[in-house]
Every structure is written in structure tokens, then in C-alpha cells.
Design a protein around this motif. Sequence first.
Motif, PDB file in Angstrom:
ATOM      1  N   UNK A 156       0.836  -1.213   0.000  1.00  0.00           N
ATOM      2  CA  UNK A 156       0.000   0.000   0.000  1.00  0.00           C
ATOM      3  C   UNK A 156       0.870   1.263   0.000  1.00  0.00           C
ATOM      4  N   UNK A 157       2.176   1.080  -0.224  1.00  0.00           N
ATOM      5  CA  UNK A 157       3.143   2.187  -0.306  1.00  0.00           C
ATOM      6  C   UNK A 157       3.098   3.075   0.940  1.00  0.00           C
ATOM      7  N   UNK A 158       2.920   2.463   2.107  1.00  0.00           N
ATOM      8  CA  UNK A 158       2.821   3.240   3.347  1.00  0.00           C
ATOM      9  C   UNK A 158       4.184   3.793   3.788  1.00  0.00           C
ATOM     10  N   UNK A 159       5.248   3.146   3.346  1.00  0.00           N
ATOM     11  CA  UNK A 159       6.591   3.632   3.680  1.00  0.00           C
ATOM     12  C   UNK A 159       7.123   3.156   5.022  1.00  0.00           C
ATOM     13  N   UNK A 181      18.751   2.164   5.503  1.00  0.00           N
ATOM     14  CA  UNK A 181      18.167   3.080   4.506  1.00  0.00           C
ATOM     15  C   UNK A 181      18.273   2.497   3.094  1.00  0.00           C
ATOM     16  N   UNK A 182      17.999   1.218   2.973  1.00  0.00           N
ATOM     17  CA  UNK A 182      18.133   0.622   1.635  1.00  0.00           C
ATOM     18  C   UNK A 182      16.788   0.453   0.931  1.00  0.00           C
ATOM     19  N   UNK A 183      15.703   0.893   1.556  1.00  0.00           N
ATOM     20  CA  UNK A 183      14.390   0.840   0.892  1.00  0.00           C
ATOM     21  C   UNK A 183      13.937   2.261   0.583  1.00  0.00           C
ATOM     22  N   UNK A 184      13.448   2.469  -0.628  1.00  0.00           N
ATOM     23  CA  UNK A 184      12.888   3.761  -1.029  1.00  0.00           C
ATOM     24  C   UNK A 184      11.456   3.523  -1.508  1.00  0.00           C
ATOM     25  N   UNK A 185      10.538   4.309  -0.985  1.00  0.00           N
ATOM     26  CA  UNK A 185       9.135   4.177  -1.395  1.00  0.00           C
ATOM     27  C   UNK A 185       8.711   5.484  -2.060  1.00  0.00           C
ATOM     28  N   UNK A 186       8.311   5.391  -3.314  1.00  0.00           N
ATOM     29  CA  UNK A 186       7.849   6.566  -4.065  1.00  0.00           C
ATOM     30  C   UNK A 186       6.346   6.399  -4.277  1.00  0.00           C
ATOM     31  N   UNK A 187       5.601   7.030  -3.366  1.00  0.00           N
ATOM     32  CA  UNK A 187       4.142   6.873  -3.400  1.00  0.00           C
ATOM     33  C   UNK A 187       3.541   7.445  -4.688  1.00  0.00           C
ATOM     34  N   UNK A 188       4.025   8.636  -5.067  1.00  0.00           N
ATOM     35  CA  UNK A 188       3.494   9.288  -6.277  1.00  0.00           C
ATOM     36  C   UNK A 188       3.774   8.461  -7.531  1.00  0.00           C
ATOM     37  N   UNK A 189       5.003   8.012  -7.664  1.00  0.00           N
ATOM     38  CA  UNK A 189       5.405   7.244  -8.842  1.00  0.00           C
ATOM     39  C   UNK A 189       5.044   5.771  -8.763  1.00  0.00           C
ATOM     40  N   UNK A 190       4.469   5.353  -7.590  1.00  0.00           N
ATOM     41  CA  UNK A 190       4.060   3.971  -7.331  1.00  0.00           C
ATOM     42  C   UNK A 190       5.219   2.987  -7.568  1.00  0.00           C
ATOM     43  N   UNK A 194       7.316  -1.900  -9.639  1.00  0.00           N
ATOM     44  CA  UNK A 194       6.150  -1.047  -9.848  1.00  0.00           C
ATOM     45  C   UNK A 194       4.988  -1.622  -9.045  1.00  0.00           C
ATOM     46  N   UNK A 195       4.349  -0.775  -8.270  1.00  0.00           N
ATOM     47  CA  UNK A 195       3.220  -1.220  -7.437  1.00  0.00           C
ATOM     48  C   UNK A 195       1.915  -0.905  -8.162  1.00  0.00           C
ATOM     49  N   UNK A 196       1.139  -1.938  -8.493  1.00  0.00           N
ATOM     50  CA  UNK A 196      -0.106  -1.668  -9.240  1.00  0.00           C
ATOM     51  C   UNK A 196      -1.111  -0.884  -8.407  1.00  0.00           C
ATOM     52  N   UNK A 197      -1.854  -0.038  -9.093  1.00  0.00           N
ATOM     53  CA  UNK A 197      -2.885   0.766  -8.435  1.00  0.00           C
ATOM     54  C   UNK A 197      -4.203   0.004  -8.540  1.00  0.00           C
ATOM     55  N   UNK A 198      -4.570  -0.658  -7.448  1.00  0.00           N
ATOM     56  CA  UNK A 198      -5.786  -1.499  -7.476  1.00  0.00           C
ATOM     57  C   UNK A 198      -7.060  -0.670  -7.640  1.00  0.00           C
ATOM     58  N   UNK A 199      -7.059   0.522  -6.983  1.00  0.00           N
ATOM     59  CA  UNK A 199      -8.259   1.379  -7.060  1.00  0.00           C
ATOM     60  C   UNK A 199      -8.505   1.817  -8.493  1.00  0.00           C
ATOM     61  N   UNK A 200      -7.409   2.249  -9.157  1.00  0.00           N
ATOM     62  CA  UNK A 200      -7.538   2.742 -10.551  1.00  0.00           C
ATOM     63  C   UNK A 200      -8.027   1.633 -11.463  1.00  0.00           C
ATOM     64  N   UNK A 201      -7.480   0.413 -11.283  1.00  0.00           N
ATOM     65  CA  UNK A 201      -7.901  -0.669 -12.181  1.00  0.00           C
ATOM     66  C   UNK A 201      -9.331  -1.134 -11.877  1.00  0.00           C
TER      67      UNK A 201
END
Length: 120
Positions: A46-49, A58-67, A110-117
Motif C-alpha cells: 500500500x506504499x505506506x513507507x 536506509x536501503x528501501x525507497x518508497x515513491x508513493x506518487x510514482x508507485x 512497480x506497485x499496481x494501483x488497485x483502485x484505478x484498475x
Amino acid sequence: MGSFKLGGMTFGSLFKKPETLLYPMQTKTPYPQQKGHIVNAVDECILCGMCARVCPCHCITVDKKGRMWEIDPFSCVLCGSCVRACPTKCLSMDGSSTPVTAQKHAVDLAVPDKKASANA
Ligand code: SF4
Ligand code: SF4
């Protein structure tokens, strides 16, 4: 150790199965709960970060906007904090080692956007 005993061991090893493997062509079956590398079942992410916040390296990066969810497997110390912190349990520790590579690189997912689909 006497030279006779040492010679016996050397001679005996000629007829035994080798103790070593030709890694990476041959690999050992991971033992239960072996810490190998982190995998993300991105469909549940859910890209909560949270994983990025608790990671001590610090080896994980979460880009919520770019999914996008990214991990640098070469900086990971396999502490498991991200797996424990993930609210959706989409992170897990795979027993097999990080795949062999000639160059260090990050793993981008790439994290799929379930709501959009669902709305499409
Ligand atoms: S296992 Fe530890 S070091 Fe590796 S990504 Fe997760 S929190 Fe970071
Ligand atoms: S903690 Fe889990 S759900 Fe949240 S961003 Fe990390 S992998 Fe995704």
C-alpha cells in the motif's frame, strides 16, 4: 599431525564427494528460516513507507506518487525489521541468496494501483 595421517587424509579425499559446491552454478537448498533476501508481493503493497522508515540501512525507497518500491539488496543486512513492520505482510524473507550479479544494482518494483484498475 603426523605425515602418515595427513597423507591418508589427502589420499582419502580423492575418493570422497567434494565438500564444496561450484557456486553459483550449484547452490545449496536453503535451510528453514534461512535469511536470504527480501521479496515484496507488490500486489499487496500500500506504499505506506513503514518498511523504509524502520530500515536501519536506509536501503528501501518508497515513491508513493510514482508507485515504485525499491530496495538495494547489497546494503541490506537482513535484519528483518521491514518484514515485521509491514502492515499488509507483503514483505517476506526468501531463503535463497541474493542473485549473483557482476554489478551492484537496486531492485525496482512497480506497485499496481488497485483502485484505478477497479474503477476502469
Ligand atoms: S531486512 Fe533490515 S536491512 Fe534489509 S531492507 Fe529490511 S529493514 Fe532494511
Ligand atoms: S511496509 Fe509493506 S505495505 Fe508499506 S510500503 Fe513497505 S512493503 Fe509496502
